[in-house]
Design a protein around this motif. Sequence first.
Motif, PDB file in Angstrom:
ATOM      1  N   MET A 146       0.834  -1.197   0.000  1.00 16.64           N
ATOM      2  CA  MET A 146       0.000   0.000   0.000  1.00 16.64           C
ATOM      3  C   MET A 146       0.871   1.250   0.000  1.00 16.64           C
ATOM      4  O   MET A 146       0.638   2.198  -0.741  1.00 16.64           O
ATOM      5  CB  MET A 146      -0.930   0.011   1.222  1.00 16.64           C
ATOM      6  N   GLU A 147       1.879   1.224   0.862  1.00 16.97           N
ATOM      7  CA  GLU A 147       2.759   2.385   1.002  1.00 16.97           C
ATOM      8  C   GLU A 147       3.512   2.674  -0.300  1.00 16.97           C
ATOM      9  O   GLU A 147       3.727   3.835  -0.659  1.00 16.97           O
ATOM     10  CB  GLU A 147       3.748   2.146   2.142  1.00 16.97           C
ATOM     11  N   ALA A 148       3.880   1.618  -1.008  1.00 20.16           N
ATOM     12  CA  ALA A 148       4.624   1.789  -2.256  1.00 20.16           C
ATOM     13  C   ALA A 148       3.733   2.212  -3.415  1.00 20.16           C
ATOM     14  O   ALA A 148       4.230   2.659  -4.452  1.00 20.16           O
ATOM     15  CB  ALA A 148       5.337   0.485  -2.618  1.00 20.16           C
ATOM     16  N   ALA A 149       2.400   2.108  -3.225  1.00 15.84           N
ATOM     17  CA  ALA A 149       1.475   2.351  -4.336  1.00 15.84           C
ATOM     18  C   ALA A 149       0.635   3.609  -4.162  1.00 15.84           C
ATOM     19  O   ALA A 149      -0.377   3.770  -4.852  1.00 15.84           O
ATOM     20  CB  ALA A 149       0.554   1.137  -4.502  1.00 15.84           C
ATOM     21  N   VAL A 150       1.036   4.506  -3.288  1.00 12.76           N
ATOM     22  CA  VAL A 150       0.192   5.679  -2.993  1.00 12.76           C
ATOM     23  C   VAL A 150      -0.088   6.544  -4.219  1.00 12.76           C
ATOM     24  O   VAL A 150      -1.105   7.223  -4.290  1.00 12.76           O
ATOM     25  CB  VAL A 150       0.820   6.559  -1.885  1.00 12.76           C
ATOM     26  N   GLY A 151       0.795   6.511  -5.207  1.00 12.36           N
ATOM     27  CA  GLY A 151       0.612   7.369  -6.376  1.00 12.36           C
ATOM     28  C   GLY A 151      -0.289   6.801  -7.444  1.00 12.36           C
ATOM     29  O   GLY A 151      -0.599   7.480  -8.420  1.00 12.36           O
TER      30      GLY A 151
END
Length: 247
Positions: A146-151
């Motif tokens: 999730m953290e890596a996909a915020v964009g």
Amino acid sequence: MSELLYYDLKRSVSMSPSLSVQVARELGRRIVAGAIDPDTLLDEENTLAERFKVSRVVIRDAVKILVSKGMLDVRRGIGTRVRPRNDWNLLDDDVLAWHLSAPPSREFLMQLLEIRLAFEPKAARWAAERGSKEDIEAIKEACDRMEAAVGSSENFVVADALFHKAILHAANNEILTAIEGVIYSALLVSIKITNQTQESNLKSIPFHRSLYQAIAAGKAEKAEKMAGDLLGDAAERLRKEIEAGKE
């Protein structure tokens, strides 16, 4: 968000669905979207076969698929009738997926959230009590994803779905695992309404991270409360979006 994403999450999509499945999906989408009203008689078999450029056997098989989902009723001498929505198998994977191709149903989405609020806090409690080392690691990996996909809205919602799926699996309850489709449908439909941004994604990560940490620490009561708070907040934000859309 495409219904194909739902199928990907469920890992139930076929690369080459049969003609009968393709026709059933198209008819099912139209019924879910309200393009074909309940109690309406479908066109006769020959007409449907001509419209979809398939054989009558394909139409019959497609109808059987929708009958099995509670969406159609076939009566000899009368025809094939669309059944009322309360007769449908709403937890069927296809029926849940077809809602993604239809205009967002706010009422249906709120009902999905109510189901999530009823079950997922308990799942978080049981995950804290019963989750194996591998189960807990799967929750952490989904949180990291999730953290890596915020964009990316699509990648983020996939990671979010996998996070909640991991908690259901960590609860080690087969019945809970069977309702994971509700999570996928709720998340994918809600994105259409809330227009999730990178900022909102970033804000949600600490709440998910804290829930993971409570589960990993075996704090069952805290995990249950945090899951309830997380879903309750999501439901409240959705209600605000819905009310704003009515103005």
